[in-house]
Structures are given as C-alpha cells and as structure tokens.
Design a protein around this motif. Structure first.
Motif, PDB file in Angstrom:
ATOM      1  N   GLY A  65       0.062  -1.563  10.765  1.00  0.00           N
ATOM      2  CA  GLY A  65      -0.927  -0.562  10.633  1.00  0.00           C
ATOM      3  C   GLY A  65      -0.805   0.964  10.201  1.00  0.00           C
ATOM      4  O   GLY A  65      -1.965   1.067   9.311  1.00  0.00           O
ATOM      5  N   THR A  66       0.121   1.312  10.538  1.00  0.00           N
ATOM      6  CA  THR A  66       0.135   2.613  10.060  1.00  0.00           C
ATOM      7  C   THR A  66       0.700   2.906   9.144  1.00  0.00           C
ATOM      8  O   THR A  66       0.486   3.985   8.044  1.00  0.00           O
ATOM      9  CB  THR A  66       1.289   3.606  11.183  1.00  0.00           C
ATOM     10  N   MET A  67       1.322   2.296   8.326  1.00  0.00           N
ATOM     11  CA  MET A  67       2.251   2.188   7.033  1.00  0.00           C
ATOM     12  C   MET A  67       0.730   2.004   6.484  1.00  0.00           C
ATOM     13  O   MET A  67       0.861   2.645   5.254  1.00  0.00           O
ATOM     14  CB  MET A  67       2.967   0.877   6.834  1.00  0.00           C
ATOM     15  N   ALA A  68       0.153   0.781   6.444  1.00  0.00           N
ATOM     16  CA  ALA A  68      -1.113   0.722   5.959  1.00  0.00           C
ATOM     17  C   ALA A  68      -2.062   1.596   5.530  1.00  0.00           C
ATOM     18  O   ALA A  68      -2.491   1.826   4.648  1.00  0.00           O
ATOM     19  CB  ALA A  68      -1.945  -0.982   6.398  1.00  0.00           C
ATOM     20  N   ILE A  69      -2.174   2.341   6.745  1.00  0.00           N
ATOM     21  CA  ILE A  69      -2.478   3.510   6.428  1.00  0.00           C
ATOM     22  C   ILE A  69      -2.240   4.955   5.751  1.00  0.00           C
ATOM     23  O   ILE A  69      -3.449   5.134   4.639  1.00  0.00           O
ATOM     24  CB  ILE A  69      -3.396   3.901   7.826  1.00  0.00           C
ATOM     25  N   ILE A  70      -1.145   4.987   5.597  1.00  0.00           N
ATOM     26  CA  ILE A  70      -0.408   5.668   4.985  1.00  0.00           C
ATOM     27  C   ILE A  70      -0.385   5.557   3.608  1.00  0.00           C
ATOM     28  O   ILE A  70      -1.150   6.355   2.511  1.00  0.00           O
ATOM     29  CB  ILE A  70       0.525   6.414   6.052  1.00  0.00           C
ATOM     30  N   GLY A  71      -0.169   4.526   3.293  1.00  0.00           N
ATOM     31  CA  GLY A  71      -0.791   4.010   1.757  1.00  0.00           C
ATOM     32  C   GLY A  71      -1.803   4.563   1.026  1.00  0.00           C
ATOM     33  O   GLY A  71      -1.893   4.947   0.362  1.00  0.00           O
ATOM     34  N   ALA A  72      -2.715   4.126   1.993  1.00  0.00           N
ATOM     35  CA  ALA A  72      -4.192   3.915   1.371  1.00  0.00           C
ATOM     36  C   ALA A  72      -4.903   5.651   1.785  1.00  0.00           C
ATOM     37  O   ALA A  72      -5.354   5.962   0.400  1.00  0.00           O
ATOM     38  CB  ALA A  72      -5.271   3.542   2.811  1.00  0.00           C
ATOM     39  N   ALA A  85       0.920  -1.248  -0.367  1.00  0.00           N
ATOM     40  CA  ALA A  85       0.011  -0.383  -0.124  1.00  0.00           C
ATOM     41  C   ALA A  85       0.904   1.270   0.001  1.00  0.00           C
ATOM     42  O   ALA A  85       1.230   2.235  -1.096  1.00  0.00           O
ATOM     43  CB  ALA A  85      -0.622  -0.535   1.173  1.00  0.00           C
ATOM     44  N   LEU A  86       1.910   1.609   0.864  1.00  0.00           N
ATOM     45  CA  LEU A  86       2.801   2.490   1.315  1.00  0.00           C
ATOM     46  C   LEU A  86       4.238   2.463   0.033  1.00  0.00           C
ATOM     47  O   LEU A  86       3.326   3.465  -0.137  1.00  0.00           O
ATOM     48  CB  LEU A  86       3.572   2.541   2.176  1.00  0.00           C
ATOM     49  N   VAL A  87       4.003   2.005  -0.553  1.00  0.00           N
ATOM     50  CA  VAL A  87       4.576   1.819  -1.974  1.00  0.00           C
ATOM     51  C   VAL A  87       3.950   1.773  -2.927  1.00  0.00           C
ATOM     52  O   VAL A  87       4.048   3.155  -3.827  1.00  0.00           O
ATOM     53  CB  VAL A  87       5.493   0.036  -3.260  1.00  0.00           C
ATOM     54  N   LEU A  88       3.260   1.289  -3.324  1.00  0.00           N
ATOM     55  CA  LEU A  88       1.173   1.694  -4.574  1.00  0.00           C
ATOM     56  C   LEU A  88       1.417   3.387  -4.484  1.00  0.00           C
ATOM     57  O   LEU A  88       1.201   4.496  -5.504  1.00  0.00           O
ATOM     58  CB  LEU A  88       0.560   0.909  -4.520  1.00  0.00           C
ATOM     59  N   GLY A  89       0.918   3.683  -3.233  1.00  0.00           N
ATOM     60  CA  GLY A  89       0.817   5.085  -2.652  1.00  0.00           C
ATOM     61  C   GLY A  89       2.090   6.528  -3.244  1.00  0.00           C
ATOM     62  O   GLY A  89       1.161   7.334  -3.590  1.00  0.00           O
ATOM     63  N   ILE A  90       3.022   5.763  -2.927  1.00  0.00           N
ATOM     64  CA  ILE A  90       3.948   6.338  -2.934  1.00  0.00           C
ATOM     65  C   ILE A  90       4.034   6.745  -4.822  1.00  0.00           C
ATOM     66  O   ILE A  90       4.379   7.860  -5.932  1.00  0.00           O
ATOM     67  CB  ILE A  90       5.966   6.778  -2.706  1.00  0.00           C
ATOM     68  N   LEU A 134      -5.102   0.476  -5.963  1.00  0.00           N
ATOM     69  CA  LEU A 134      -4.514  -0.878  -5.573  1.00  0.00           C
ATOM     70  C   LEU A 134      -3.855  -0.256  -4.331  1.00  0.00           C
ATOM     71  O   LEU A 134      -3.711  -0.666  -3.300  1.00  0.00           O
ATOM     72  CB  LEU A 134      -3.134  -1.283  -6.518  1.00  0.00           C
ATOM     73  N   ALA A 135      -2.883   1.195  -4.091  1.00  0.00           N
ATOM     74  CA  ALA A 135      -3.188   1.566  -2.446  1.00  0.00           C
ATOM     75  C   ALA A 135      -3.904   1.565  -1.924  1.00  0.00           C
ATOM     76  O   ALA A 135      -4.138   0.603  -0.716  1.00  0.00           O
ATOM     77  CB  ALA A 135      -2.550   3.067  -2.315  1.00  0.00           C
ATOM     78  N   VAL A 136      -5.490   1.779  -2.031  1.00  0.00           N
ATOM     79  CA  VAL A 136      -6.051   2.498  -0.930  1.00  0.00           C
ATOM     80  C   VAL A 136      -6.664   0.216  -0.850  1.00  0.00           C
ATOM     81  O   VAL A 136      -6.897   0.460   0.862  1.00  0.00           O
ATOM     82  CB  VAL A 136      -7.660   2.593  -1.813  1.00  0.00           C
ATOM     83  N   VAL A 137      -6.902  -0.961  -1.696  1.00  0.00           N
ATOM     84  CA  VAL A 137      -7.280  -1.749  -1.395  1.00  0.00           C
ATOM     85  C   VAL A 137      -6.527  -2.676  -0.508  1.00  0.00           C
ATOM     86  O   VAL A 137      -6.229  -3.376   0.233  1.00  0.00           O
ATOM     87  CB  VAL A 137      -7.128  -2.606  -2.656  1.00  0.00           C
ATOM     88  N   PHE A 138      -4.721  -2.539  -0.690  1.00  0.00           N
ATOM     89  CA  PHE A 138      -3.983  -3.003   0.026  1.00  0.00           C
ATOM     90  C   PHE A 138      -3.800  -1.840   1.615  1.00  0.00           C
ATOM     91  O   PHE A 138      -3.536  -3.544   2.396  1.00  0.00           O
ATOM     92  CB  PHE A 138      -2.215  -2.835  -0.774  1.00  0.00           C
ATOM     93  N   GLY A 139      -3.956  -0.923   1.176  1.00  0.00           N
ATOM     94  CA  GLY A 139      -4.407  -0.469   2.849  1.00  0.00           C
ATOM     95  C   GLY A 139      -5.033  -1.079   3.890  1.00  0.00           C
ATOM     96  O   GLY A 139      -4.730  -1.290   5.094  1.00  0.00           O
ATOM     97  N   VAL A 140      -6.223  -0.996   3.041  1.00  0.00           N
ATOM     98  CA  VAL A 140      -7.583  -1.535   4.267  1.00  0.00           C
ATOM     99  C   VAL A 140      -7.314  -3.214   4.351  1.00  0.00           C
ATOM    100  O   VAL A 140      -7.176  -3.564   5.525  1.00  0.00           O
ATOM    101  CB  VAL A 140      -8.795  -1.420   2.949  1.00  0.00           C
ATOM    102  N   LEU A 141      -6.454  -3.933   3.674  1.00  0.00           N
ATOM    103  CA  LEU A 141      -6.688  -5.512   3.481  1.00  0.00           C
ATOM    104  C   LEU A 141      -5.440  -5.229   4.584  1.00  0.00           C
ATOM    105  O   LEU A 141      -4.958  -6.160   5.651  1.00  0.00           O
ATOM    106  CB  LEU A 141      -6.197  -6.089   2.213  1.00  0.00           C
ATOM    107  N   GLY A 142      -4.574  -4.521   4.377  1.00  0.00           N
ATOM    108  CA  GLY A 142      -3.223  -4.405   4.997  1.00  0.00           C
ATOM    109  C   GLY A 142      -3.502  -3.574   6.960  1.00  0.00           C
ATOM    110  O   GLY A 142      -3.262  -4.638   8.427  1.00  0.00           O
ATOM    111  N   PHE A 143      -4.733  -2.635   6.536  1.00  0.00           N
ATOM    112  CA  PHE A 143      -5.077  -2.740   8.428  1.00  0.00           C
ATOM    113  C   PHE A 143      -5.584  -3.259   8.986  1.00  0.00           C
ATOM    114  O   PHE A 143      -5.375  -3.802  10.427  1.00  0.00           O
ATOM    115  CB  PHE A 143      -5.605  -0.916   7.897  1.00  0.00           C
TER     116      PHE A 143
END
Length: 137
Positions: free
Chosen positions: A74-81, A31-36, A54-63
């Motif tokens: 979890g914080t990394m997943a939220i930032i990516g989302a 999520a973070l990599v895709l978001g960046i 994709l960043a939103v989807v992976f971020g939600v799944l990661g969170f």
C-alpha cells in the motif's frame, strides 16, 4: 518440506492472500515505476501527462487492494500515486506555459522574423529580439 516463512504457510508474514493463494502487488509496483519514469520524463507530454495519470490510477487501485488485504504494498502504491500526481501537475503547468508562449504576439513576431531571415546571423538576431521581448513582458 519445511516452510521458510517463519511458520506461516502461503504468504510469509501472516498476510491475507490474494486470488489463487498469492499476494497481488502489480498495481502498487506499476504505480511506483510509472511515477518514477513520469518524474524523469515530466517535460514531455507523454511522460508527464500520460504516465502521471496512469501512476495515479494504478496507485489508487493498488492502495485499495492493500486496504482489502490482497496486496502488501500500500505504501508503494501511495508513493507511486503521489509521484504521478506531482508529475501530472508540473507537466500540465509546463504545457499551459508552452501553449501561452506559442500563442503570444512575441512568438508570432519571432516566427515571422525567422521566415524572413536569410542567414544564420539574422536568425540569431530574431532569437535575441524574441528573448528581449519576453524578458520585458
């Protein structure tokens, strides 16, 4: 063999372990990599829309994984989302503006002018006229 994790075996900091005894942080990292990357490529349809989504989807799944205790980022997943969502919104706005410009009367006039132009200076005149018409709007 002694543990290098401060007395806790397996996870390092007393964190719950994922399947197979390991923490699974892939969704948050993705999520973070895709978001960046999406933020860097927001001006493209692929970069903004696809990577943002994709960043939103992976971020939600990661969170969700972090909340269940099988991931530690979890914080990394939220930032990516969040980055993905911002990228998605900005790209959608740019896409809508682009479609509006392409469908405008001014752009159709510009296209006609370019098709009729026989020289570079005439094409430049078309561009100047188009800019002036858009500015007046």
């Amino acid at each position: 063999m002694t543990s290098t994790h401060g007395g806790h075996h397996g996870t390092g900091h007393g964190q719950p372990m994922g399947t197979g005894g390991e923490r699974r942080n892939g969704f948050g990292i993705a999520a973070l990599v895709l978001g960046i990357v999406g933020v860097l490529l927001f001006w493209t349809a692929f970069g903004g829309i696809v990577l943002g989504l994709l960043a939103v989807v992976f971020g939600v799944l990661g969170f969700r994984r972090a909340r269940r205790g099988v991931a530690t980022n979890g914080t990394m997943a939220i930032i990516g989302a969040v980055l993905g969502a911002l990228t998605l919104v900005v790209s959608a706005v740019l896409l809508a503006l682009g479609v509006a410009v392409i469908n405008s009367d001014e752009f159709k006039t510009y296209q006609d002018c370019i098709e009729q132009a026989n020289s570079q200076s005439e094409r430049q005149d078309c561009a100047r006229d188009f800019d002036r018409e858009v500015d007046e709007r």
